[in-house]
Design a protein around this motif. Sequence first.
Motif, PDB file in Angstrom:
ATOM      1  N   THR A   8     -16.132   4.097 -14.767  1.00  0.00           N
ATOM      2  CA  THR A   8     -15.763   5.246 -13.490  1.00  0.00           C
ATOM      3  C   THR A   8     -14.933   6.292 -14.323  1.00  0.00           C
ATOM      4  OG1 THR A   8     -14.382   4.026 -12.533  1.00  0.00           O
ATOM      5  CG2 THR A   8     -16.607   3.124 -12.228  1.00  0.00           C
ATOM      6  N   GLY A   9     -15.226   7.119 -12.907  1.00  0.00           N
ATOM      7  CA  GLY A   9     -14.485   8.629 -12.942  1.00  0.00           C
ATOM      8  C   GLY A   9     -12.589   8.176 -12.589  1.00  0.00           C
ATOM      9  N   ARG A  10     -11.680   8.543 -12.709  1.00  0.00           N
ATOM     10  CA  ARG A  10     -10.661   8.398 -12.522  1.00  0.00           C
ATOM     11  C   ARG A  10      -9.845   9.325 -11.272  1.00  0.00           C
ATOM     12  NH1 ARG A  10      -6.718   4.323 -13.923  1.00  0.00           N
ATOM     13  NH2 ARG A  10      -4.957   4.626 -13.563  1.00  0.00           N
ATOM     14  N   VAL A  11      -9.591   8.837 -10.687  1.00  0.00           N
ATOM     15  CA  VAL A  11      -9.008  10.130  -9.236  1.00  0.00           C
ATOM     16  C   VAL A  11      -7.221   9.353  -9.018  1.00  0.00           C
ATOM     17  CG1 VAL A  11      -9.508  11.095  -7.001  1.00  0.00           C
ATOM     18  CG2 VAL A  11     -11.001  10.887  -7.883  1.00  0.00           C
ATOM     19  N   GLU A  12      -6.675  10.512  -9.008  1.00  0.00           N
ATOM     20  CA  GLU A  12      -5.245   9.479  -8.682  1.00  0.00           C
ATOM     21  C   GLU A  12      -5.011  10.890  -7.751  1.00  0.00           C
ATOM     22  OE1 GLU A  12      -2.101  10.163 -11.808  1.00  0.00           O
ATOM     23  OE2 GLU A  12      -3.453   9.944 -13.827  1.00  0.00           O
ATOM     24  N   LEU A  13      -3.367   9.374  -6.946  1.00  0.00           N
ATOM     25  CA  LEU A  13      -3.298   9.854  -5.276  1.00  0.00           C
ATOM     26  C   LEU A  13      -1.611   9.207  -5.883  1.00  0.00           C
ATOM     27  CD1 LEU A  13      -3.910  10.536  -2.616  1.00  0.00           C
ATOM     28  CD2 LEU A  13      -4.837   7.706  -2.479  1.00  0.00           C
ATOM     29  N   ARG A  14      -1.158  10.758  -4.682  1.00  0.00           N
ATOM     30  CA  ARG A  14       0.128  10.419  -4.968  1.00  0.00           C
ATOM     31  C   ARG A  14       0.341  10.714  -3.867  1.00  0.00           C
ATOM     32  NH1 ARG A  14       2.397  15.746  -8.654  1.00  0.00           N
ATOM     33  NH2 ARG A  14       1.016  14.605  -9.893  1.00  0.00           N
ATOM     34  N   LEU A  15       1.031   9.118  -3.277  1.00  0.00           N
ATOM     35  CA  LEU A  15       1.787   9.244  -1.871  1.00  0.00           C
ATOM     36  C   LEU A  15       3.036   8.894  -1.364  1.00  0.00           C
ATOM     37  CD1 LEU A  15      -1.167   6.341  -2.055  1.00  0.00           C
ATOM     38  CD2 LEU A  15      -1.111   8.051  -0.815  1.00  0.00           C
ATOM     39  N   ARG A  16       3.438   8.641  -0.440  1.00  0.00           N
ATOM     40  CA  ARG A  16       4.923   7.851  -0.265  1.00  0.00           C
ATOM     41  C   ARG A  16       4.924   6.372  -0.410  1.00  0.00           C
ATOM     42  NH1 ARG A  16       6.227  10.396   5.343  1.00  0.00           N
ATOM     43  NH2 ARG A  16       4.016   9.056   5.548  1.00  0.00           N
ATOM     44  N   PRO A  17       5.867   5.994  -0.858  1.00  0.00           N
ATOM     45  CA  PRO A  17       5.650   4.286  -0.871  1.00  0.00           C
ATOM     46  C   PRO A  17       5.160   3.905   0.786  1.00  0.00           C
ATOM     47  CG  PRO A  17       7.488   5.338  -1.929  1.00  0.00           C
ATOM     48  CD  PRO A  17       7.032   6.812  -1.222  1.00  0.00           C
ATOM     49  N   GLU A  18       5.596   4.018   1.582  1.00  0.00           N
ATOM     50  CA  GLU A  18       6.148   3.747   2.869  1.00  0.00           C
ATOM     51  C   GLU A  18       4.367   4.063   3.592  1.00  0.00           C
ATOM     52  OE1 GLU A  18       7.743   7.698   3.936  1.00  0.00           O
ATOM     53  OE2 GLU A  18       8.122   5.740   2.303  1.00  0.00           O
ATOM     54  N   ASP A  19       3.025   5.236   2.823  1.00  0.00           N
ATOM     55  CA  ASP A  19       1.650   4.901   3.023  1.00  0.00           C
ATOM     56  C   ASP A  19       1.459   4.323   2.153  1.00  0.00           C
ATOM     57  OD1 ASP A  19       2.623   7.584   4.623  1.00  0.00           O
ATOM     58  OD2 ASP A  19       2.376   8.497   3.489  1.00  0.00           O
ATOM     59  N   LYS A  20       1.801   3.880   0.135  1.00  0.00           N
ATOM     60  CA  LYS A  20       1.192   3.071  -0.145  1.00  0.00           C
ATOM     61  C   LYS A  20       1.186   1.181   0.380  1.00  0.00           C
ATOM     62  CE  LYS A  20       0.565   1.374  -4.595  1.00  0.00           C
ATOM     63  NZ  LYS A  20       0.843   1.672  -5.705  1.00  0.00           N
ATOM     64  N   THR A  22       1.802   1.069   3.660  1.00  0.00           N
ATOM     65  CA  THR A  22       0.443   0.849   4.686  1.00  0.00           C
ATOM     66  C   THR A  22      -0.943   0.454   4.278  1.00  0.00           C
ATOM     67  OG1 THR A  22       1.700   1.643   6.331  1.00  0.00           O
ATOM     68  CG2 THR A  22      -0.356   1.985   7.275  1.00  0.00           C
ATOM     69  N   LEU A  23      -1.038   1.346   4.156  1.00  0.00           N
ATOM     70  CA  LEU A  23      -2.898   1.200   2.667  1.00  0.00           C
ATOM     71  C   LEU A  23      -2.914  -0.537   1.959  1.00  0.00           C
ATOM     72  CD1 LEU A  23      -3.048   4.810   1.445  1.00  0.00           C
ATOM     73  CD2 LEU A  23      -4.786   3.963   3.244  1.00  0.00           C
ATOM     74  N   THR A  24      -1.883  -0.126   1.134  1.00  0.00           N
ATOM     75  CA  THR A  24      -1.931  -1.823   0.687  1.00  0.00           C
ATOM     76  C   THR A  24      -2.040  -2.973   1.792  1.00  0.00           C
ATOM     77  OG1 THR A  24      -0.862  -1.119  -1.108  1.00  0.00           O
ATOM     78  CG2 THR A  24      -1.104  -3.199  -1.186  1.00  0.00           C
ATOM     79  N   ARG A  25      -0.966  -2.991   2.748  1.00  0.00           N
ATOM     80  CA  ARG A  25      -1.496  -3.702   3.546  1.00  0.00           C
ATOM     81  C   ARG A  25      -2.558  -4.381   4.591  1.00  0.00           C
ATOM     82  NH1 ARG A  25      -0.719  -8.656   5.688  1.00  0.00           N
ATOM     83  NH2 ARG A  25      -0.018  -8.300   7.589  1.00  0.00           N
ATOM     84  N   ALA A  26      -2.863  -3.179   5.099  1.00  0.00           N
ATOM     85  CA  ALA A  26      -4.197  -2.836   5.766  1.00  0.00           C
ATOM     86  C   ALA A  26      -5.751  -3.550   4.121  1.00  0.00           C
ATOM     87  CB  ALA A  26      -4.789  -1.558   5.905  1.00  0.00           C
ATOM     88  N   ALA A  27      -5.675  -2.873   3.491  1.00  0.00           N
ATOM     89  CA  ALA A  27      -6.626  -3.943   2.257  1.00  0.00           C
ATOM     90  C   ALA A  27      -6.545  -4.901   2.089  1.00  0.00           C
ATOM     91  CB  ALA A  27      -6.498  -3.032   0.720  1.00  0.00           C
ATOM     92  N   SER A  28      -5.136  -5.562   2.143  1.00  0.00           N
ATOM     93  CA  SER A  28      -5.254  -7.238   2.165  1.00  0.00           C
ATOM     94  C   SER A  28      -5.532  -7.747   2.757  1.00  0.00           C
ATOM     95  CB  SER A  28      -3.674  -7.557   1.497  1.00  0.00           C
ATOM     96  OG  SER A  28      -3.000  -7.455   2.530  1.00  0.00           O
ATOM     97  N   LEU A  29      -5.447  -7.202   4.228  1.00  0.00           N
ATOM     98  CA  LEU A  29      -6.016  -7.747   5.616  1.00  0.00           C
ATOM     99  C   LEU A  29      -7.468  -7.497   5.726  1.00  0.00           C
ATOM    100  CD1 LEU A  29      -3.394  -6.196   8.356  1.00  0.00           C
ATOM    101  CD2 LEU A  29      -3.650  -8.799   7.344  1.00  0.00           C
ATOM    102  N   ARG A  30      -7.599  -6.943   5.121  1.00  0.00           N
ATOM    103  CA  ARG A  30      -9.136  -6.810   4.694  1.00  0.00           C
ATOM    104  C   ARG A  30     -10.331  -7.513   3.350  1.00  0.00           C
ATOM    105  NH1 ARG A  30     -12.474  -4.841   8.694  1.00  0.00           N
ATOM    106  NH2 ARG A  30     -11.055  -3.129  10.284  1.00  0.00           N
ATOM    107  N   ARG A  31      -9.209  -7.951   2.698  1.00  0.00           N
ATOM    108  CA  ARG A  31      -9.542  -9.030   1.564  1.00  0.00           C
ATOM    109  C   ARG A  31     -10.369  -7.886   0.628  1.00  0.00           C
ATOM    110  NH1 ARG A  31     -11.048 -13.780   5.366  1.00  0.00           N
ATOM    111  NH2 ARG A  31      -8.840 -14.737   4.529  1.00  0.00           N
ATOM    112  N   LEU A  32     -10.191  -6.714   0.873  1.00  0.00           N
ATOM    113  CA  LEU A  32     -10.327  -5.564  -0.527  1.00  0.00           C
ATOM    114  C   LEU A  32      -9.030  -5.572  -1.328  1.00  0.00           C
ATOM    115  CD1 LEU A  32     -11.853  -3.888   2.076  1.00  0.00           C
ATOM    116  CD2 LEU A  32     -13.134  -4.645   0.231  1.00  0.00           C
ATOM    117  N   ASP A  33      -9.639  -4.593  -2.690  1.00  0.00           N
ATOM    118  CA  ASP A  33      -8.155  -3.800  -3.249  1.00  0.00           C
ATOM    119  C   ASP A  33      -8.118  -2.352  -2.786  1.00  0.00           C
ATOM    120  OD1 ASP A  33     -10.024  -2.301  -4.204  1.00  0.00           O
ATOM    121  OD2 ASP A  33     -10.394  -3.567  -6.159  1.00  0.00           O
TER     122      ASP A  33
END
Length: 91
Positions: A8-20, A22-33
């Motif tokens: 696949t192609g790759r996209v990089e995303l720069r996030l503030r640690p607190e935003d990452k 939040t996204l990581t927590r939301a993903a885990s709640l949905r059982r997604l990476d």
Amino acid sequence: MPRPHTETGRVELRLRPEDKATLTRAASLRRLDLTGYILGAVLPKAAAEVAEAERLTLSERDSMRVLALLENPPAAPDRLVRVAKAGLTLR
């Protein structure tokens, strides 16, 4: 749920640690990476925006003109008829 690895192609995303976080927590709640979570949220919106940009919107006057041309198309020019009958291409 992990995705099978494919080329696949790759996209990089720069996030503030607190935003990452939040996204990581939301993903885990949905059982997604994280990738699956972001794509699930973003791709439908992107597809809708592309569809909207590619949609042709006509005024009522233009719509009526198109319908009239579909119902009563103009005659083909003589040159086009001759070329079509001869099986040639226009230049």
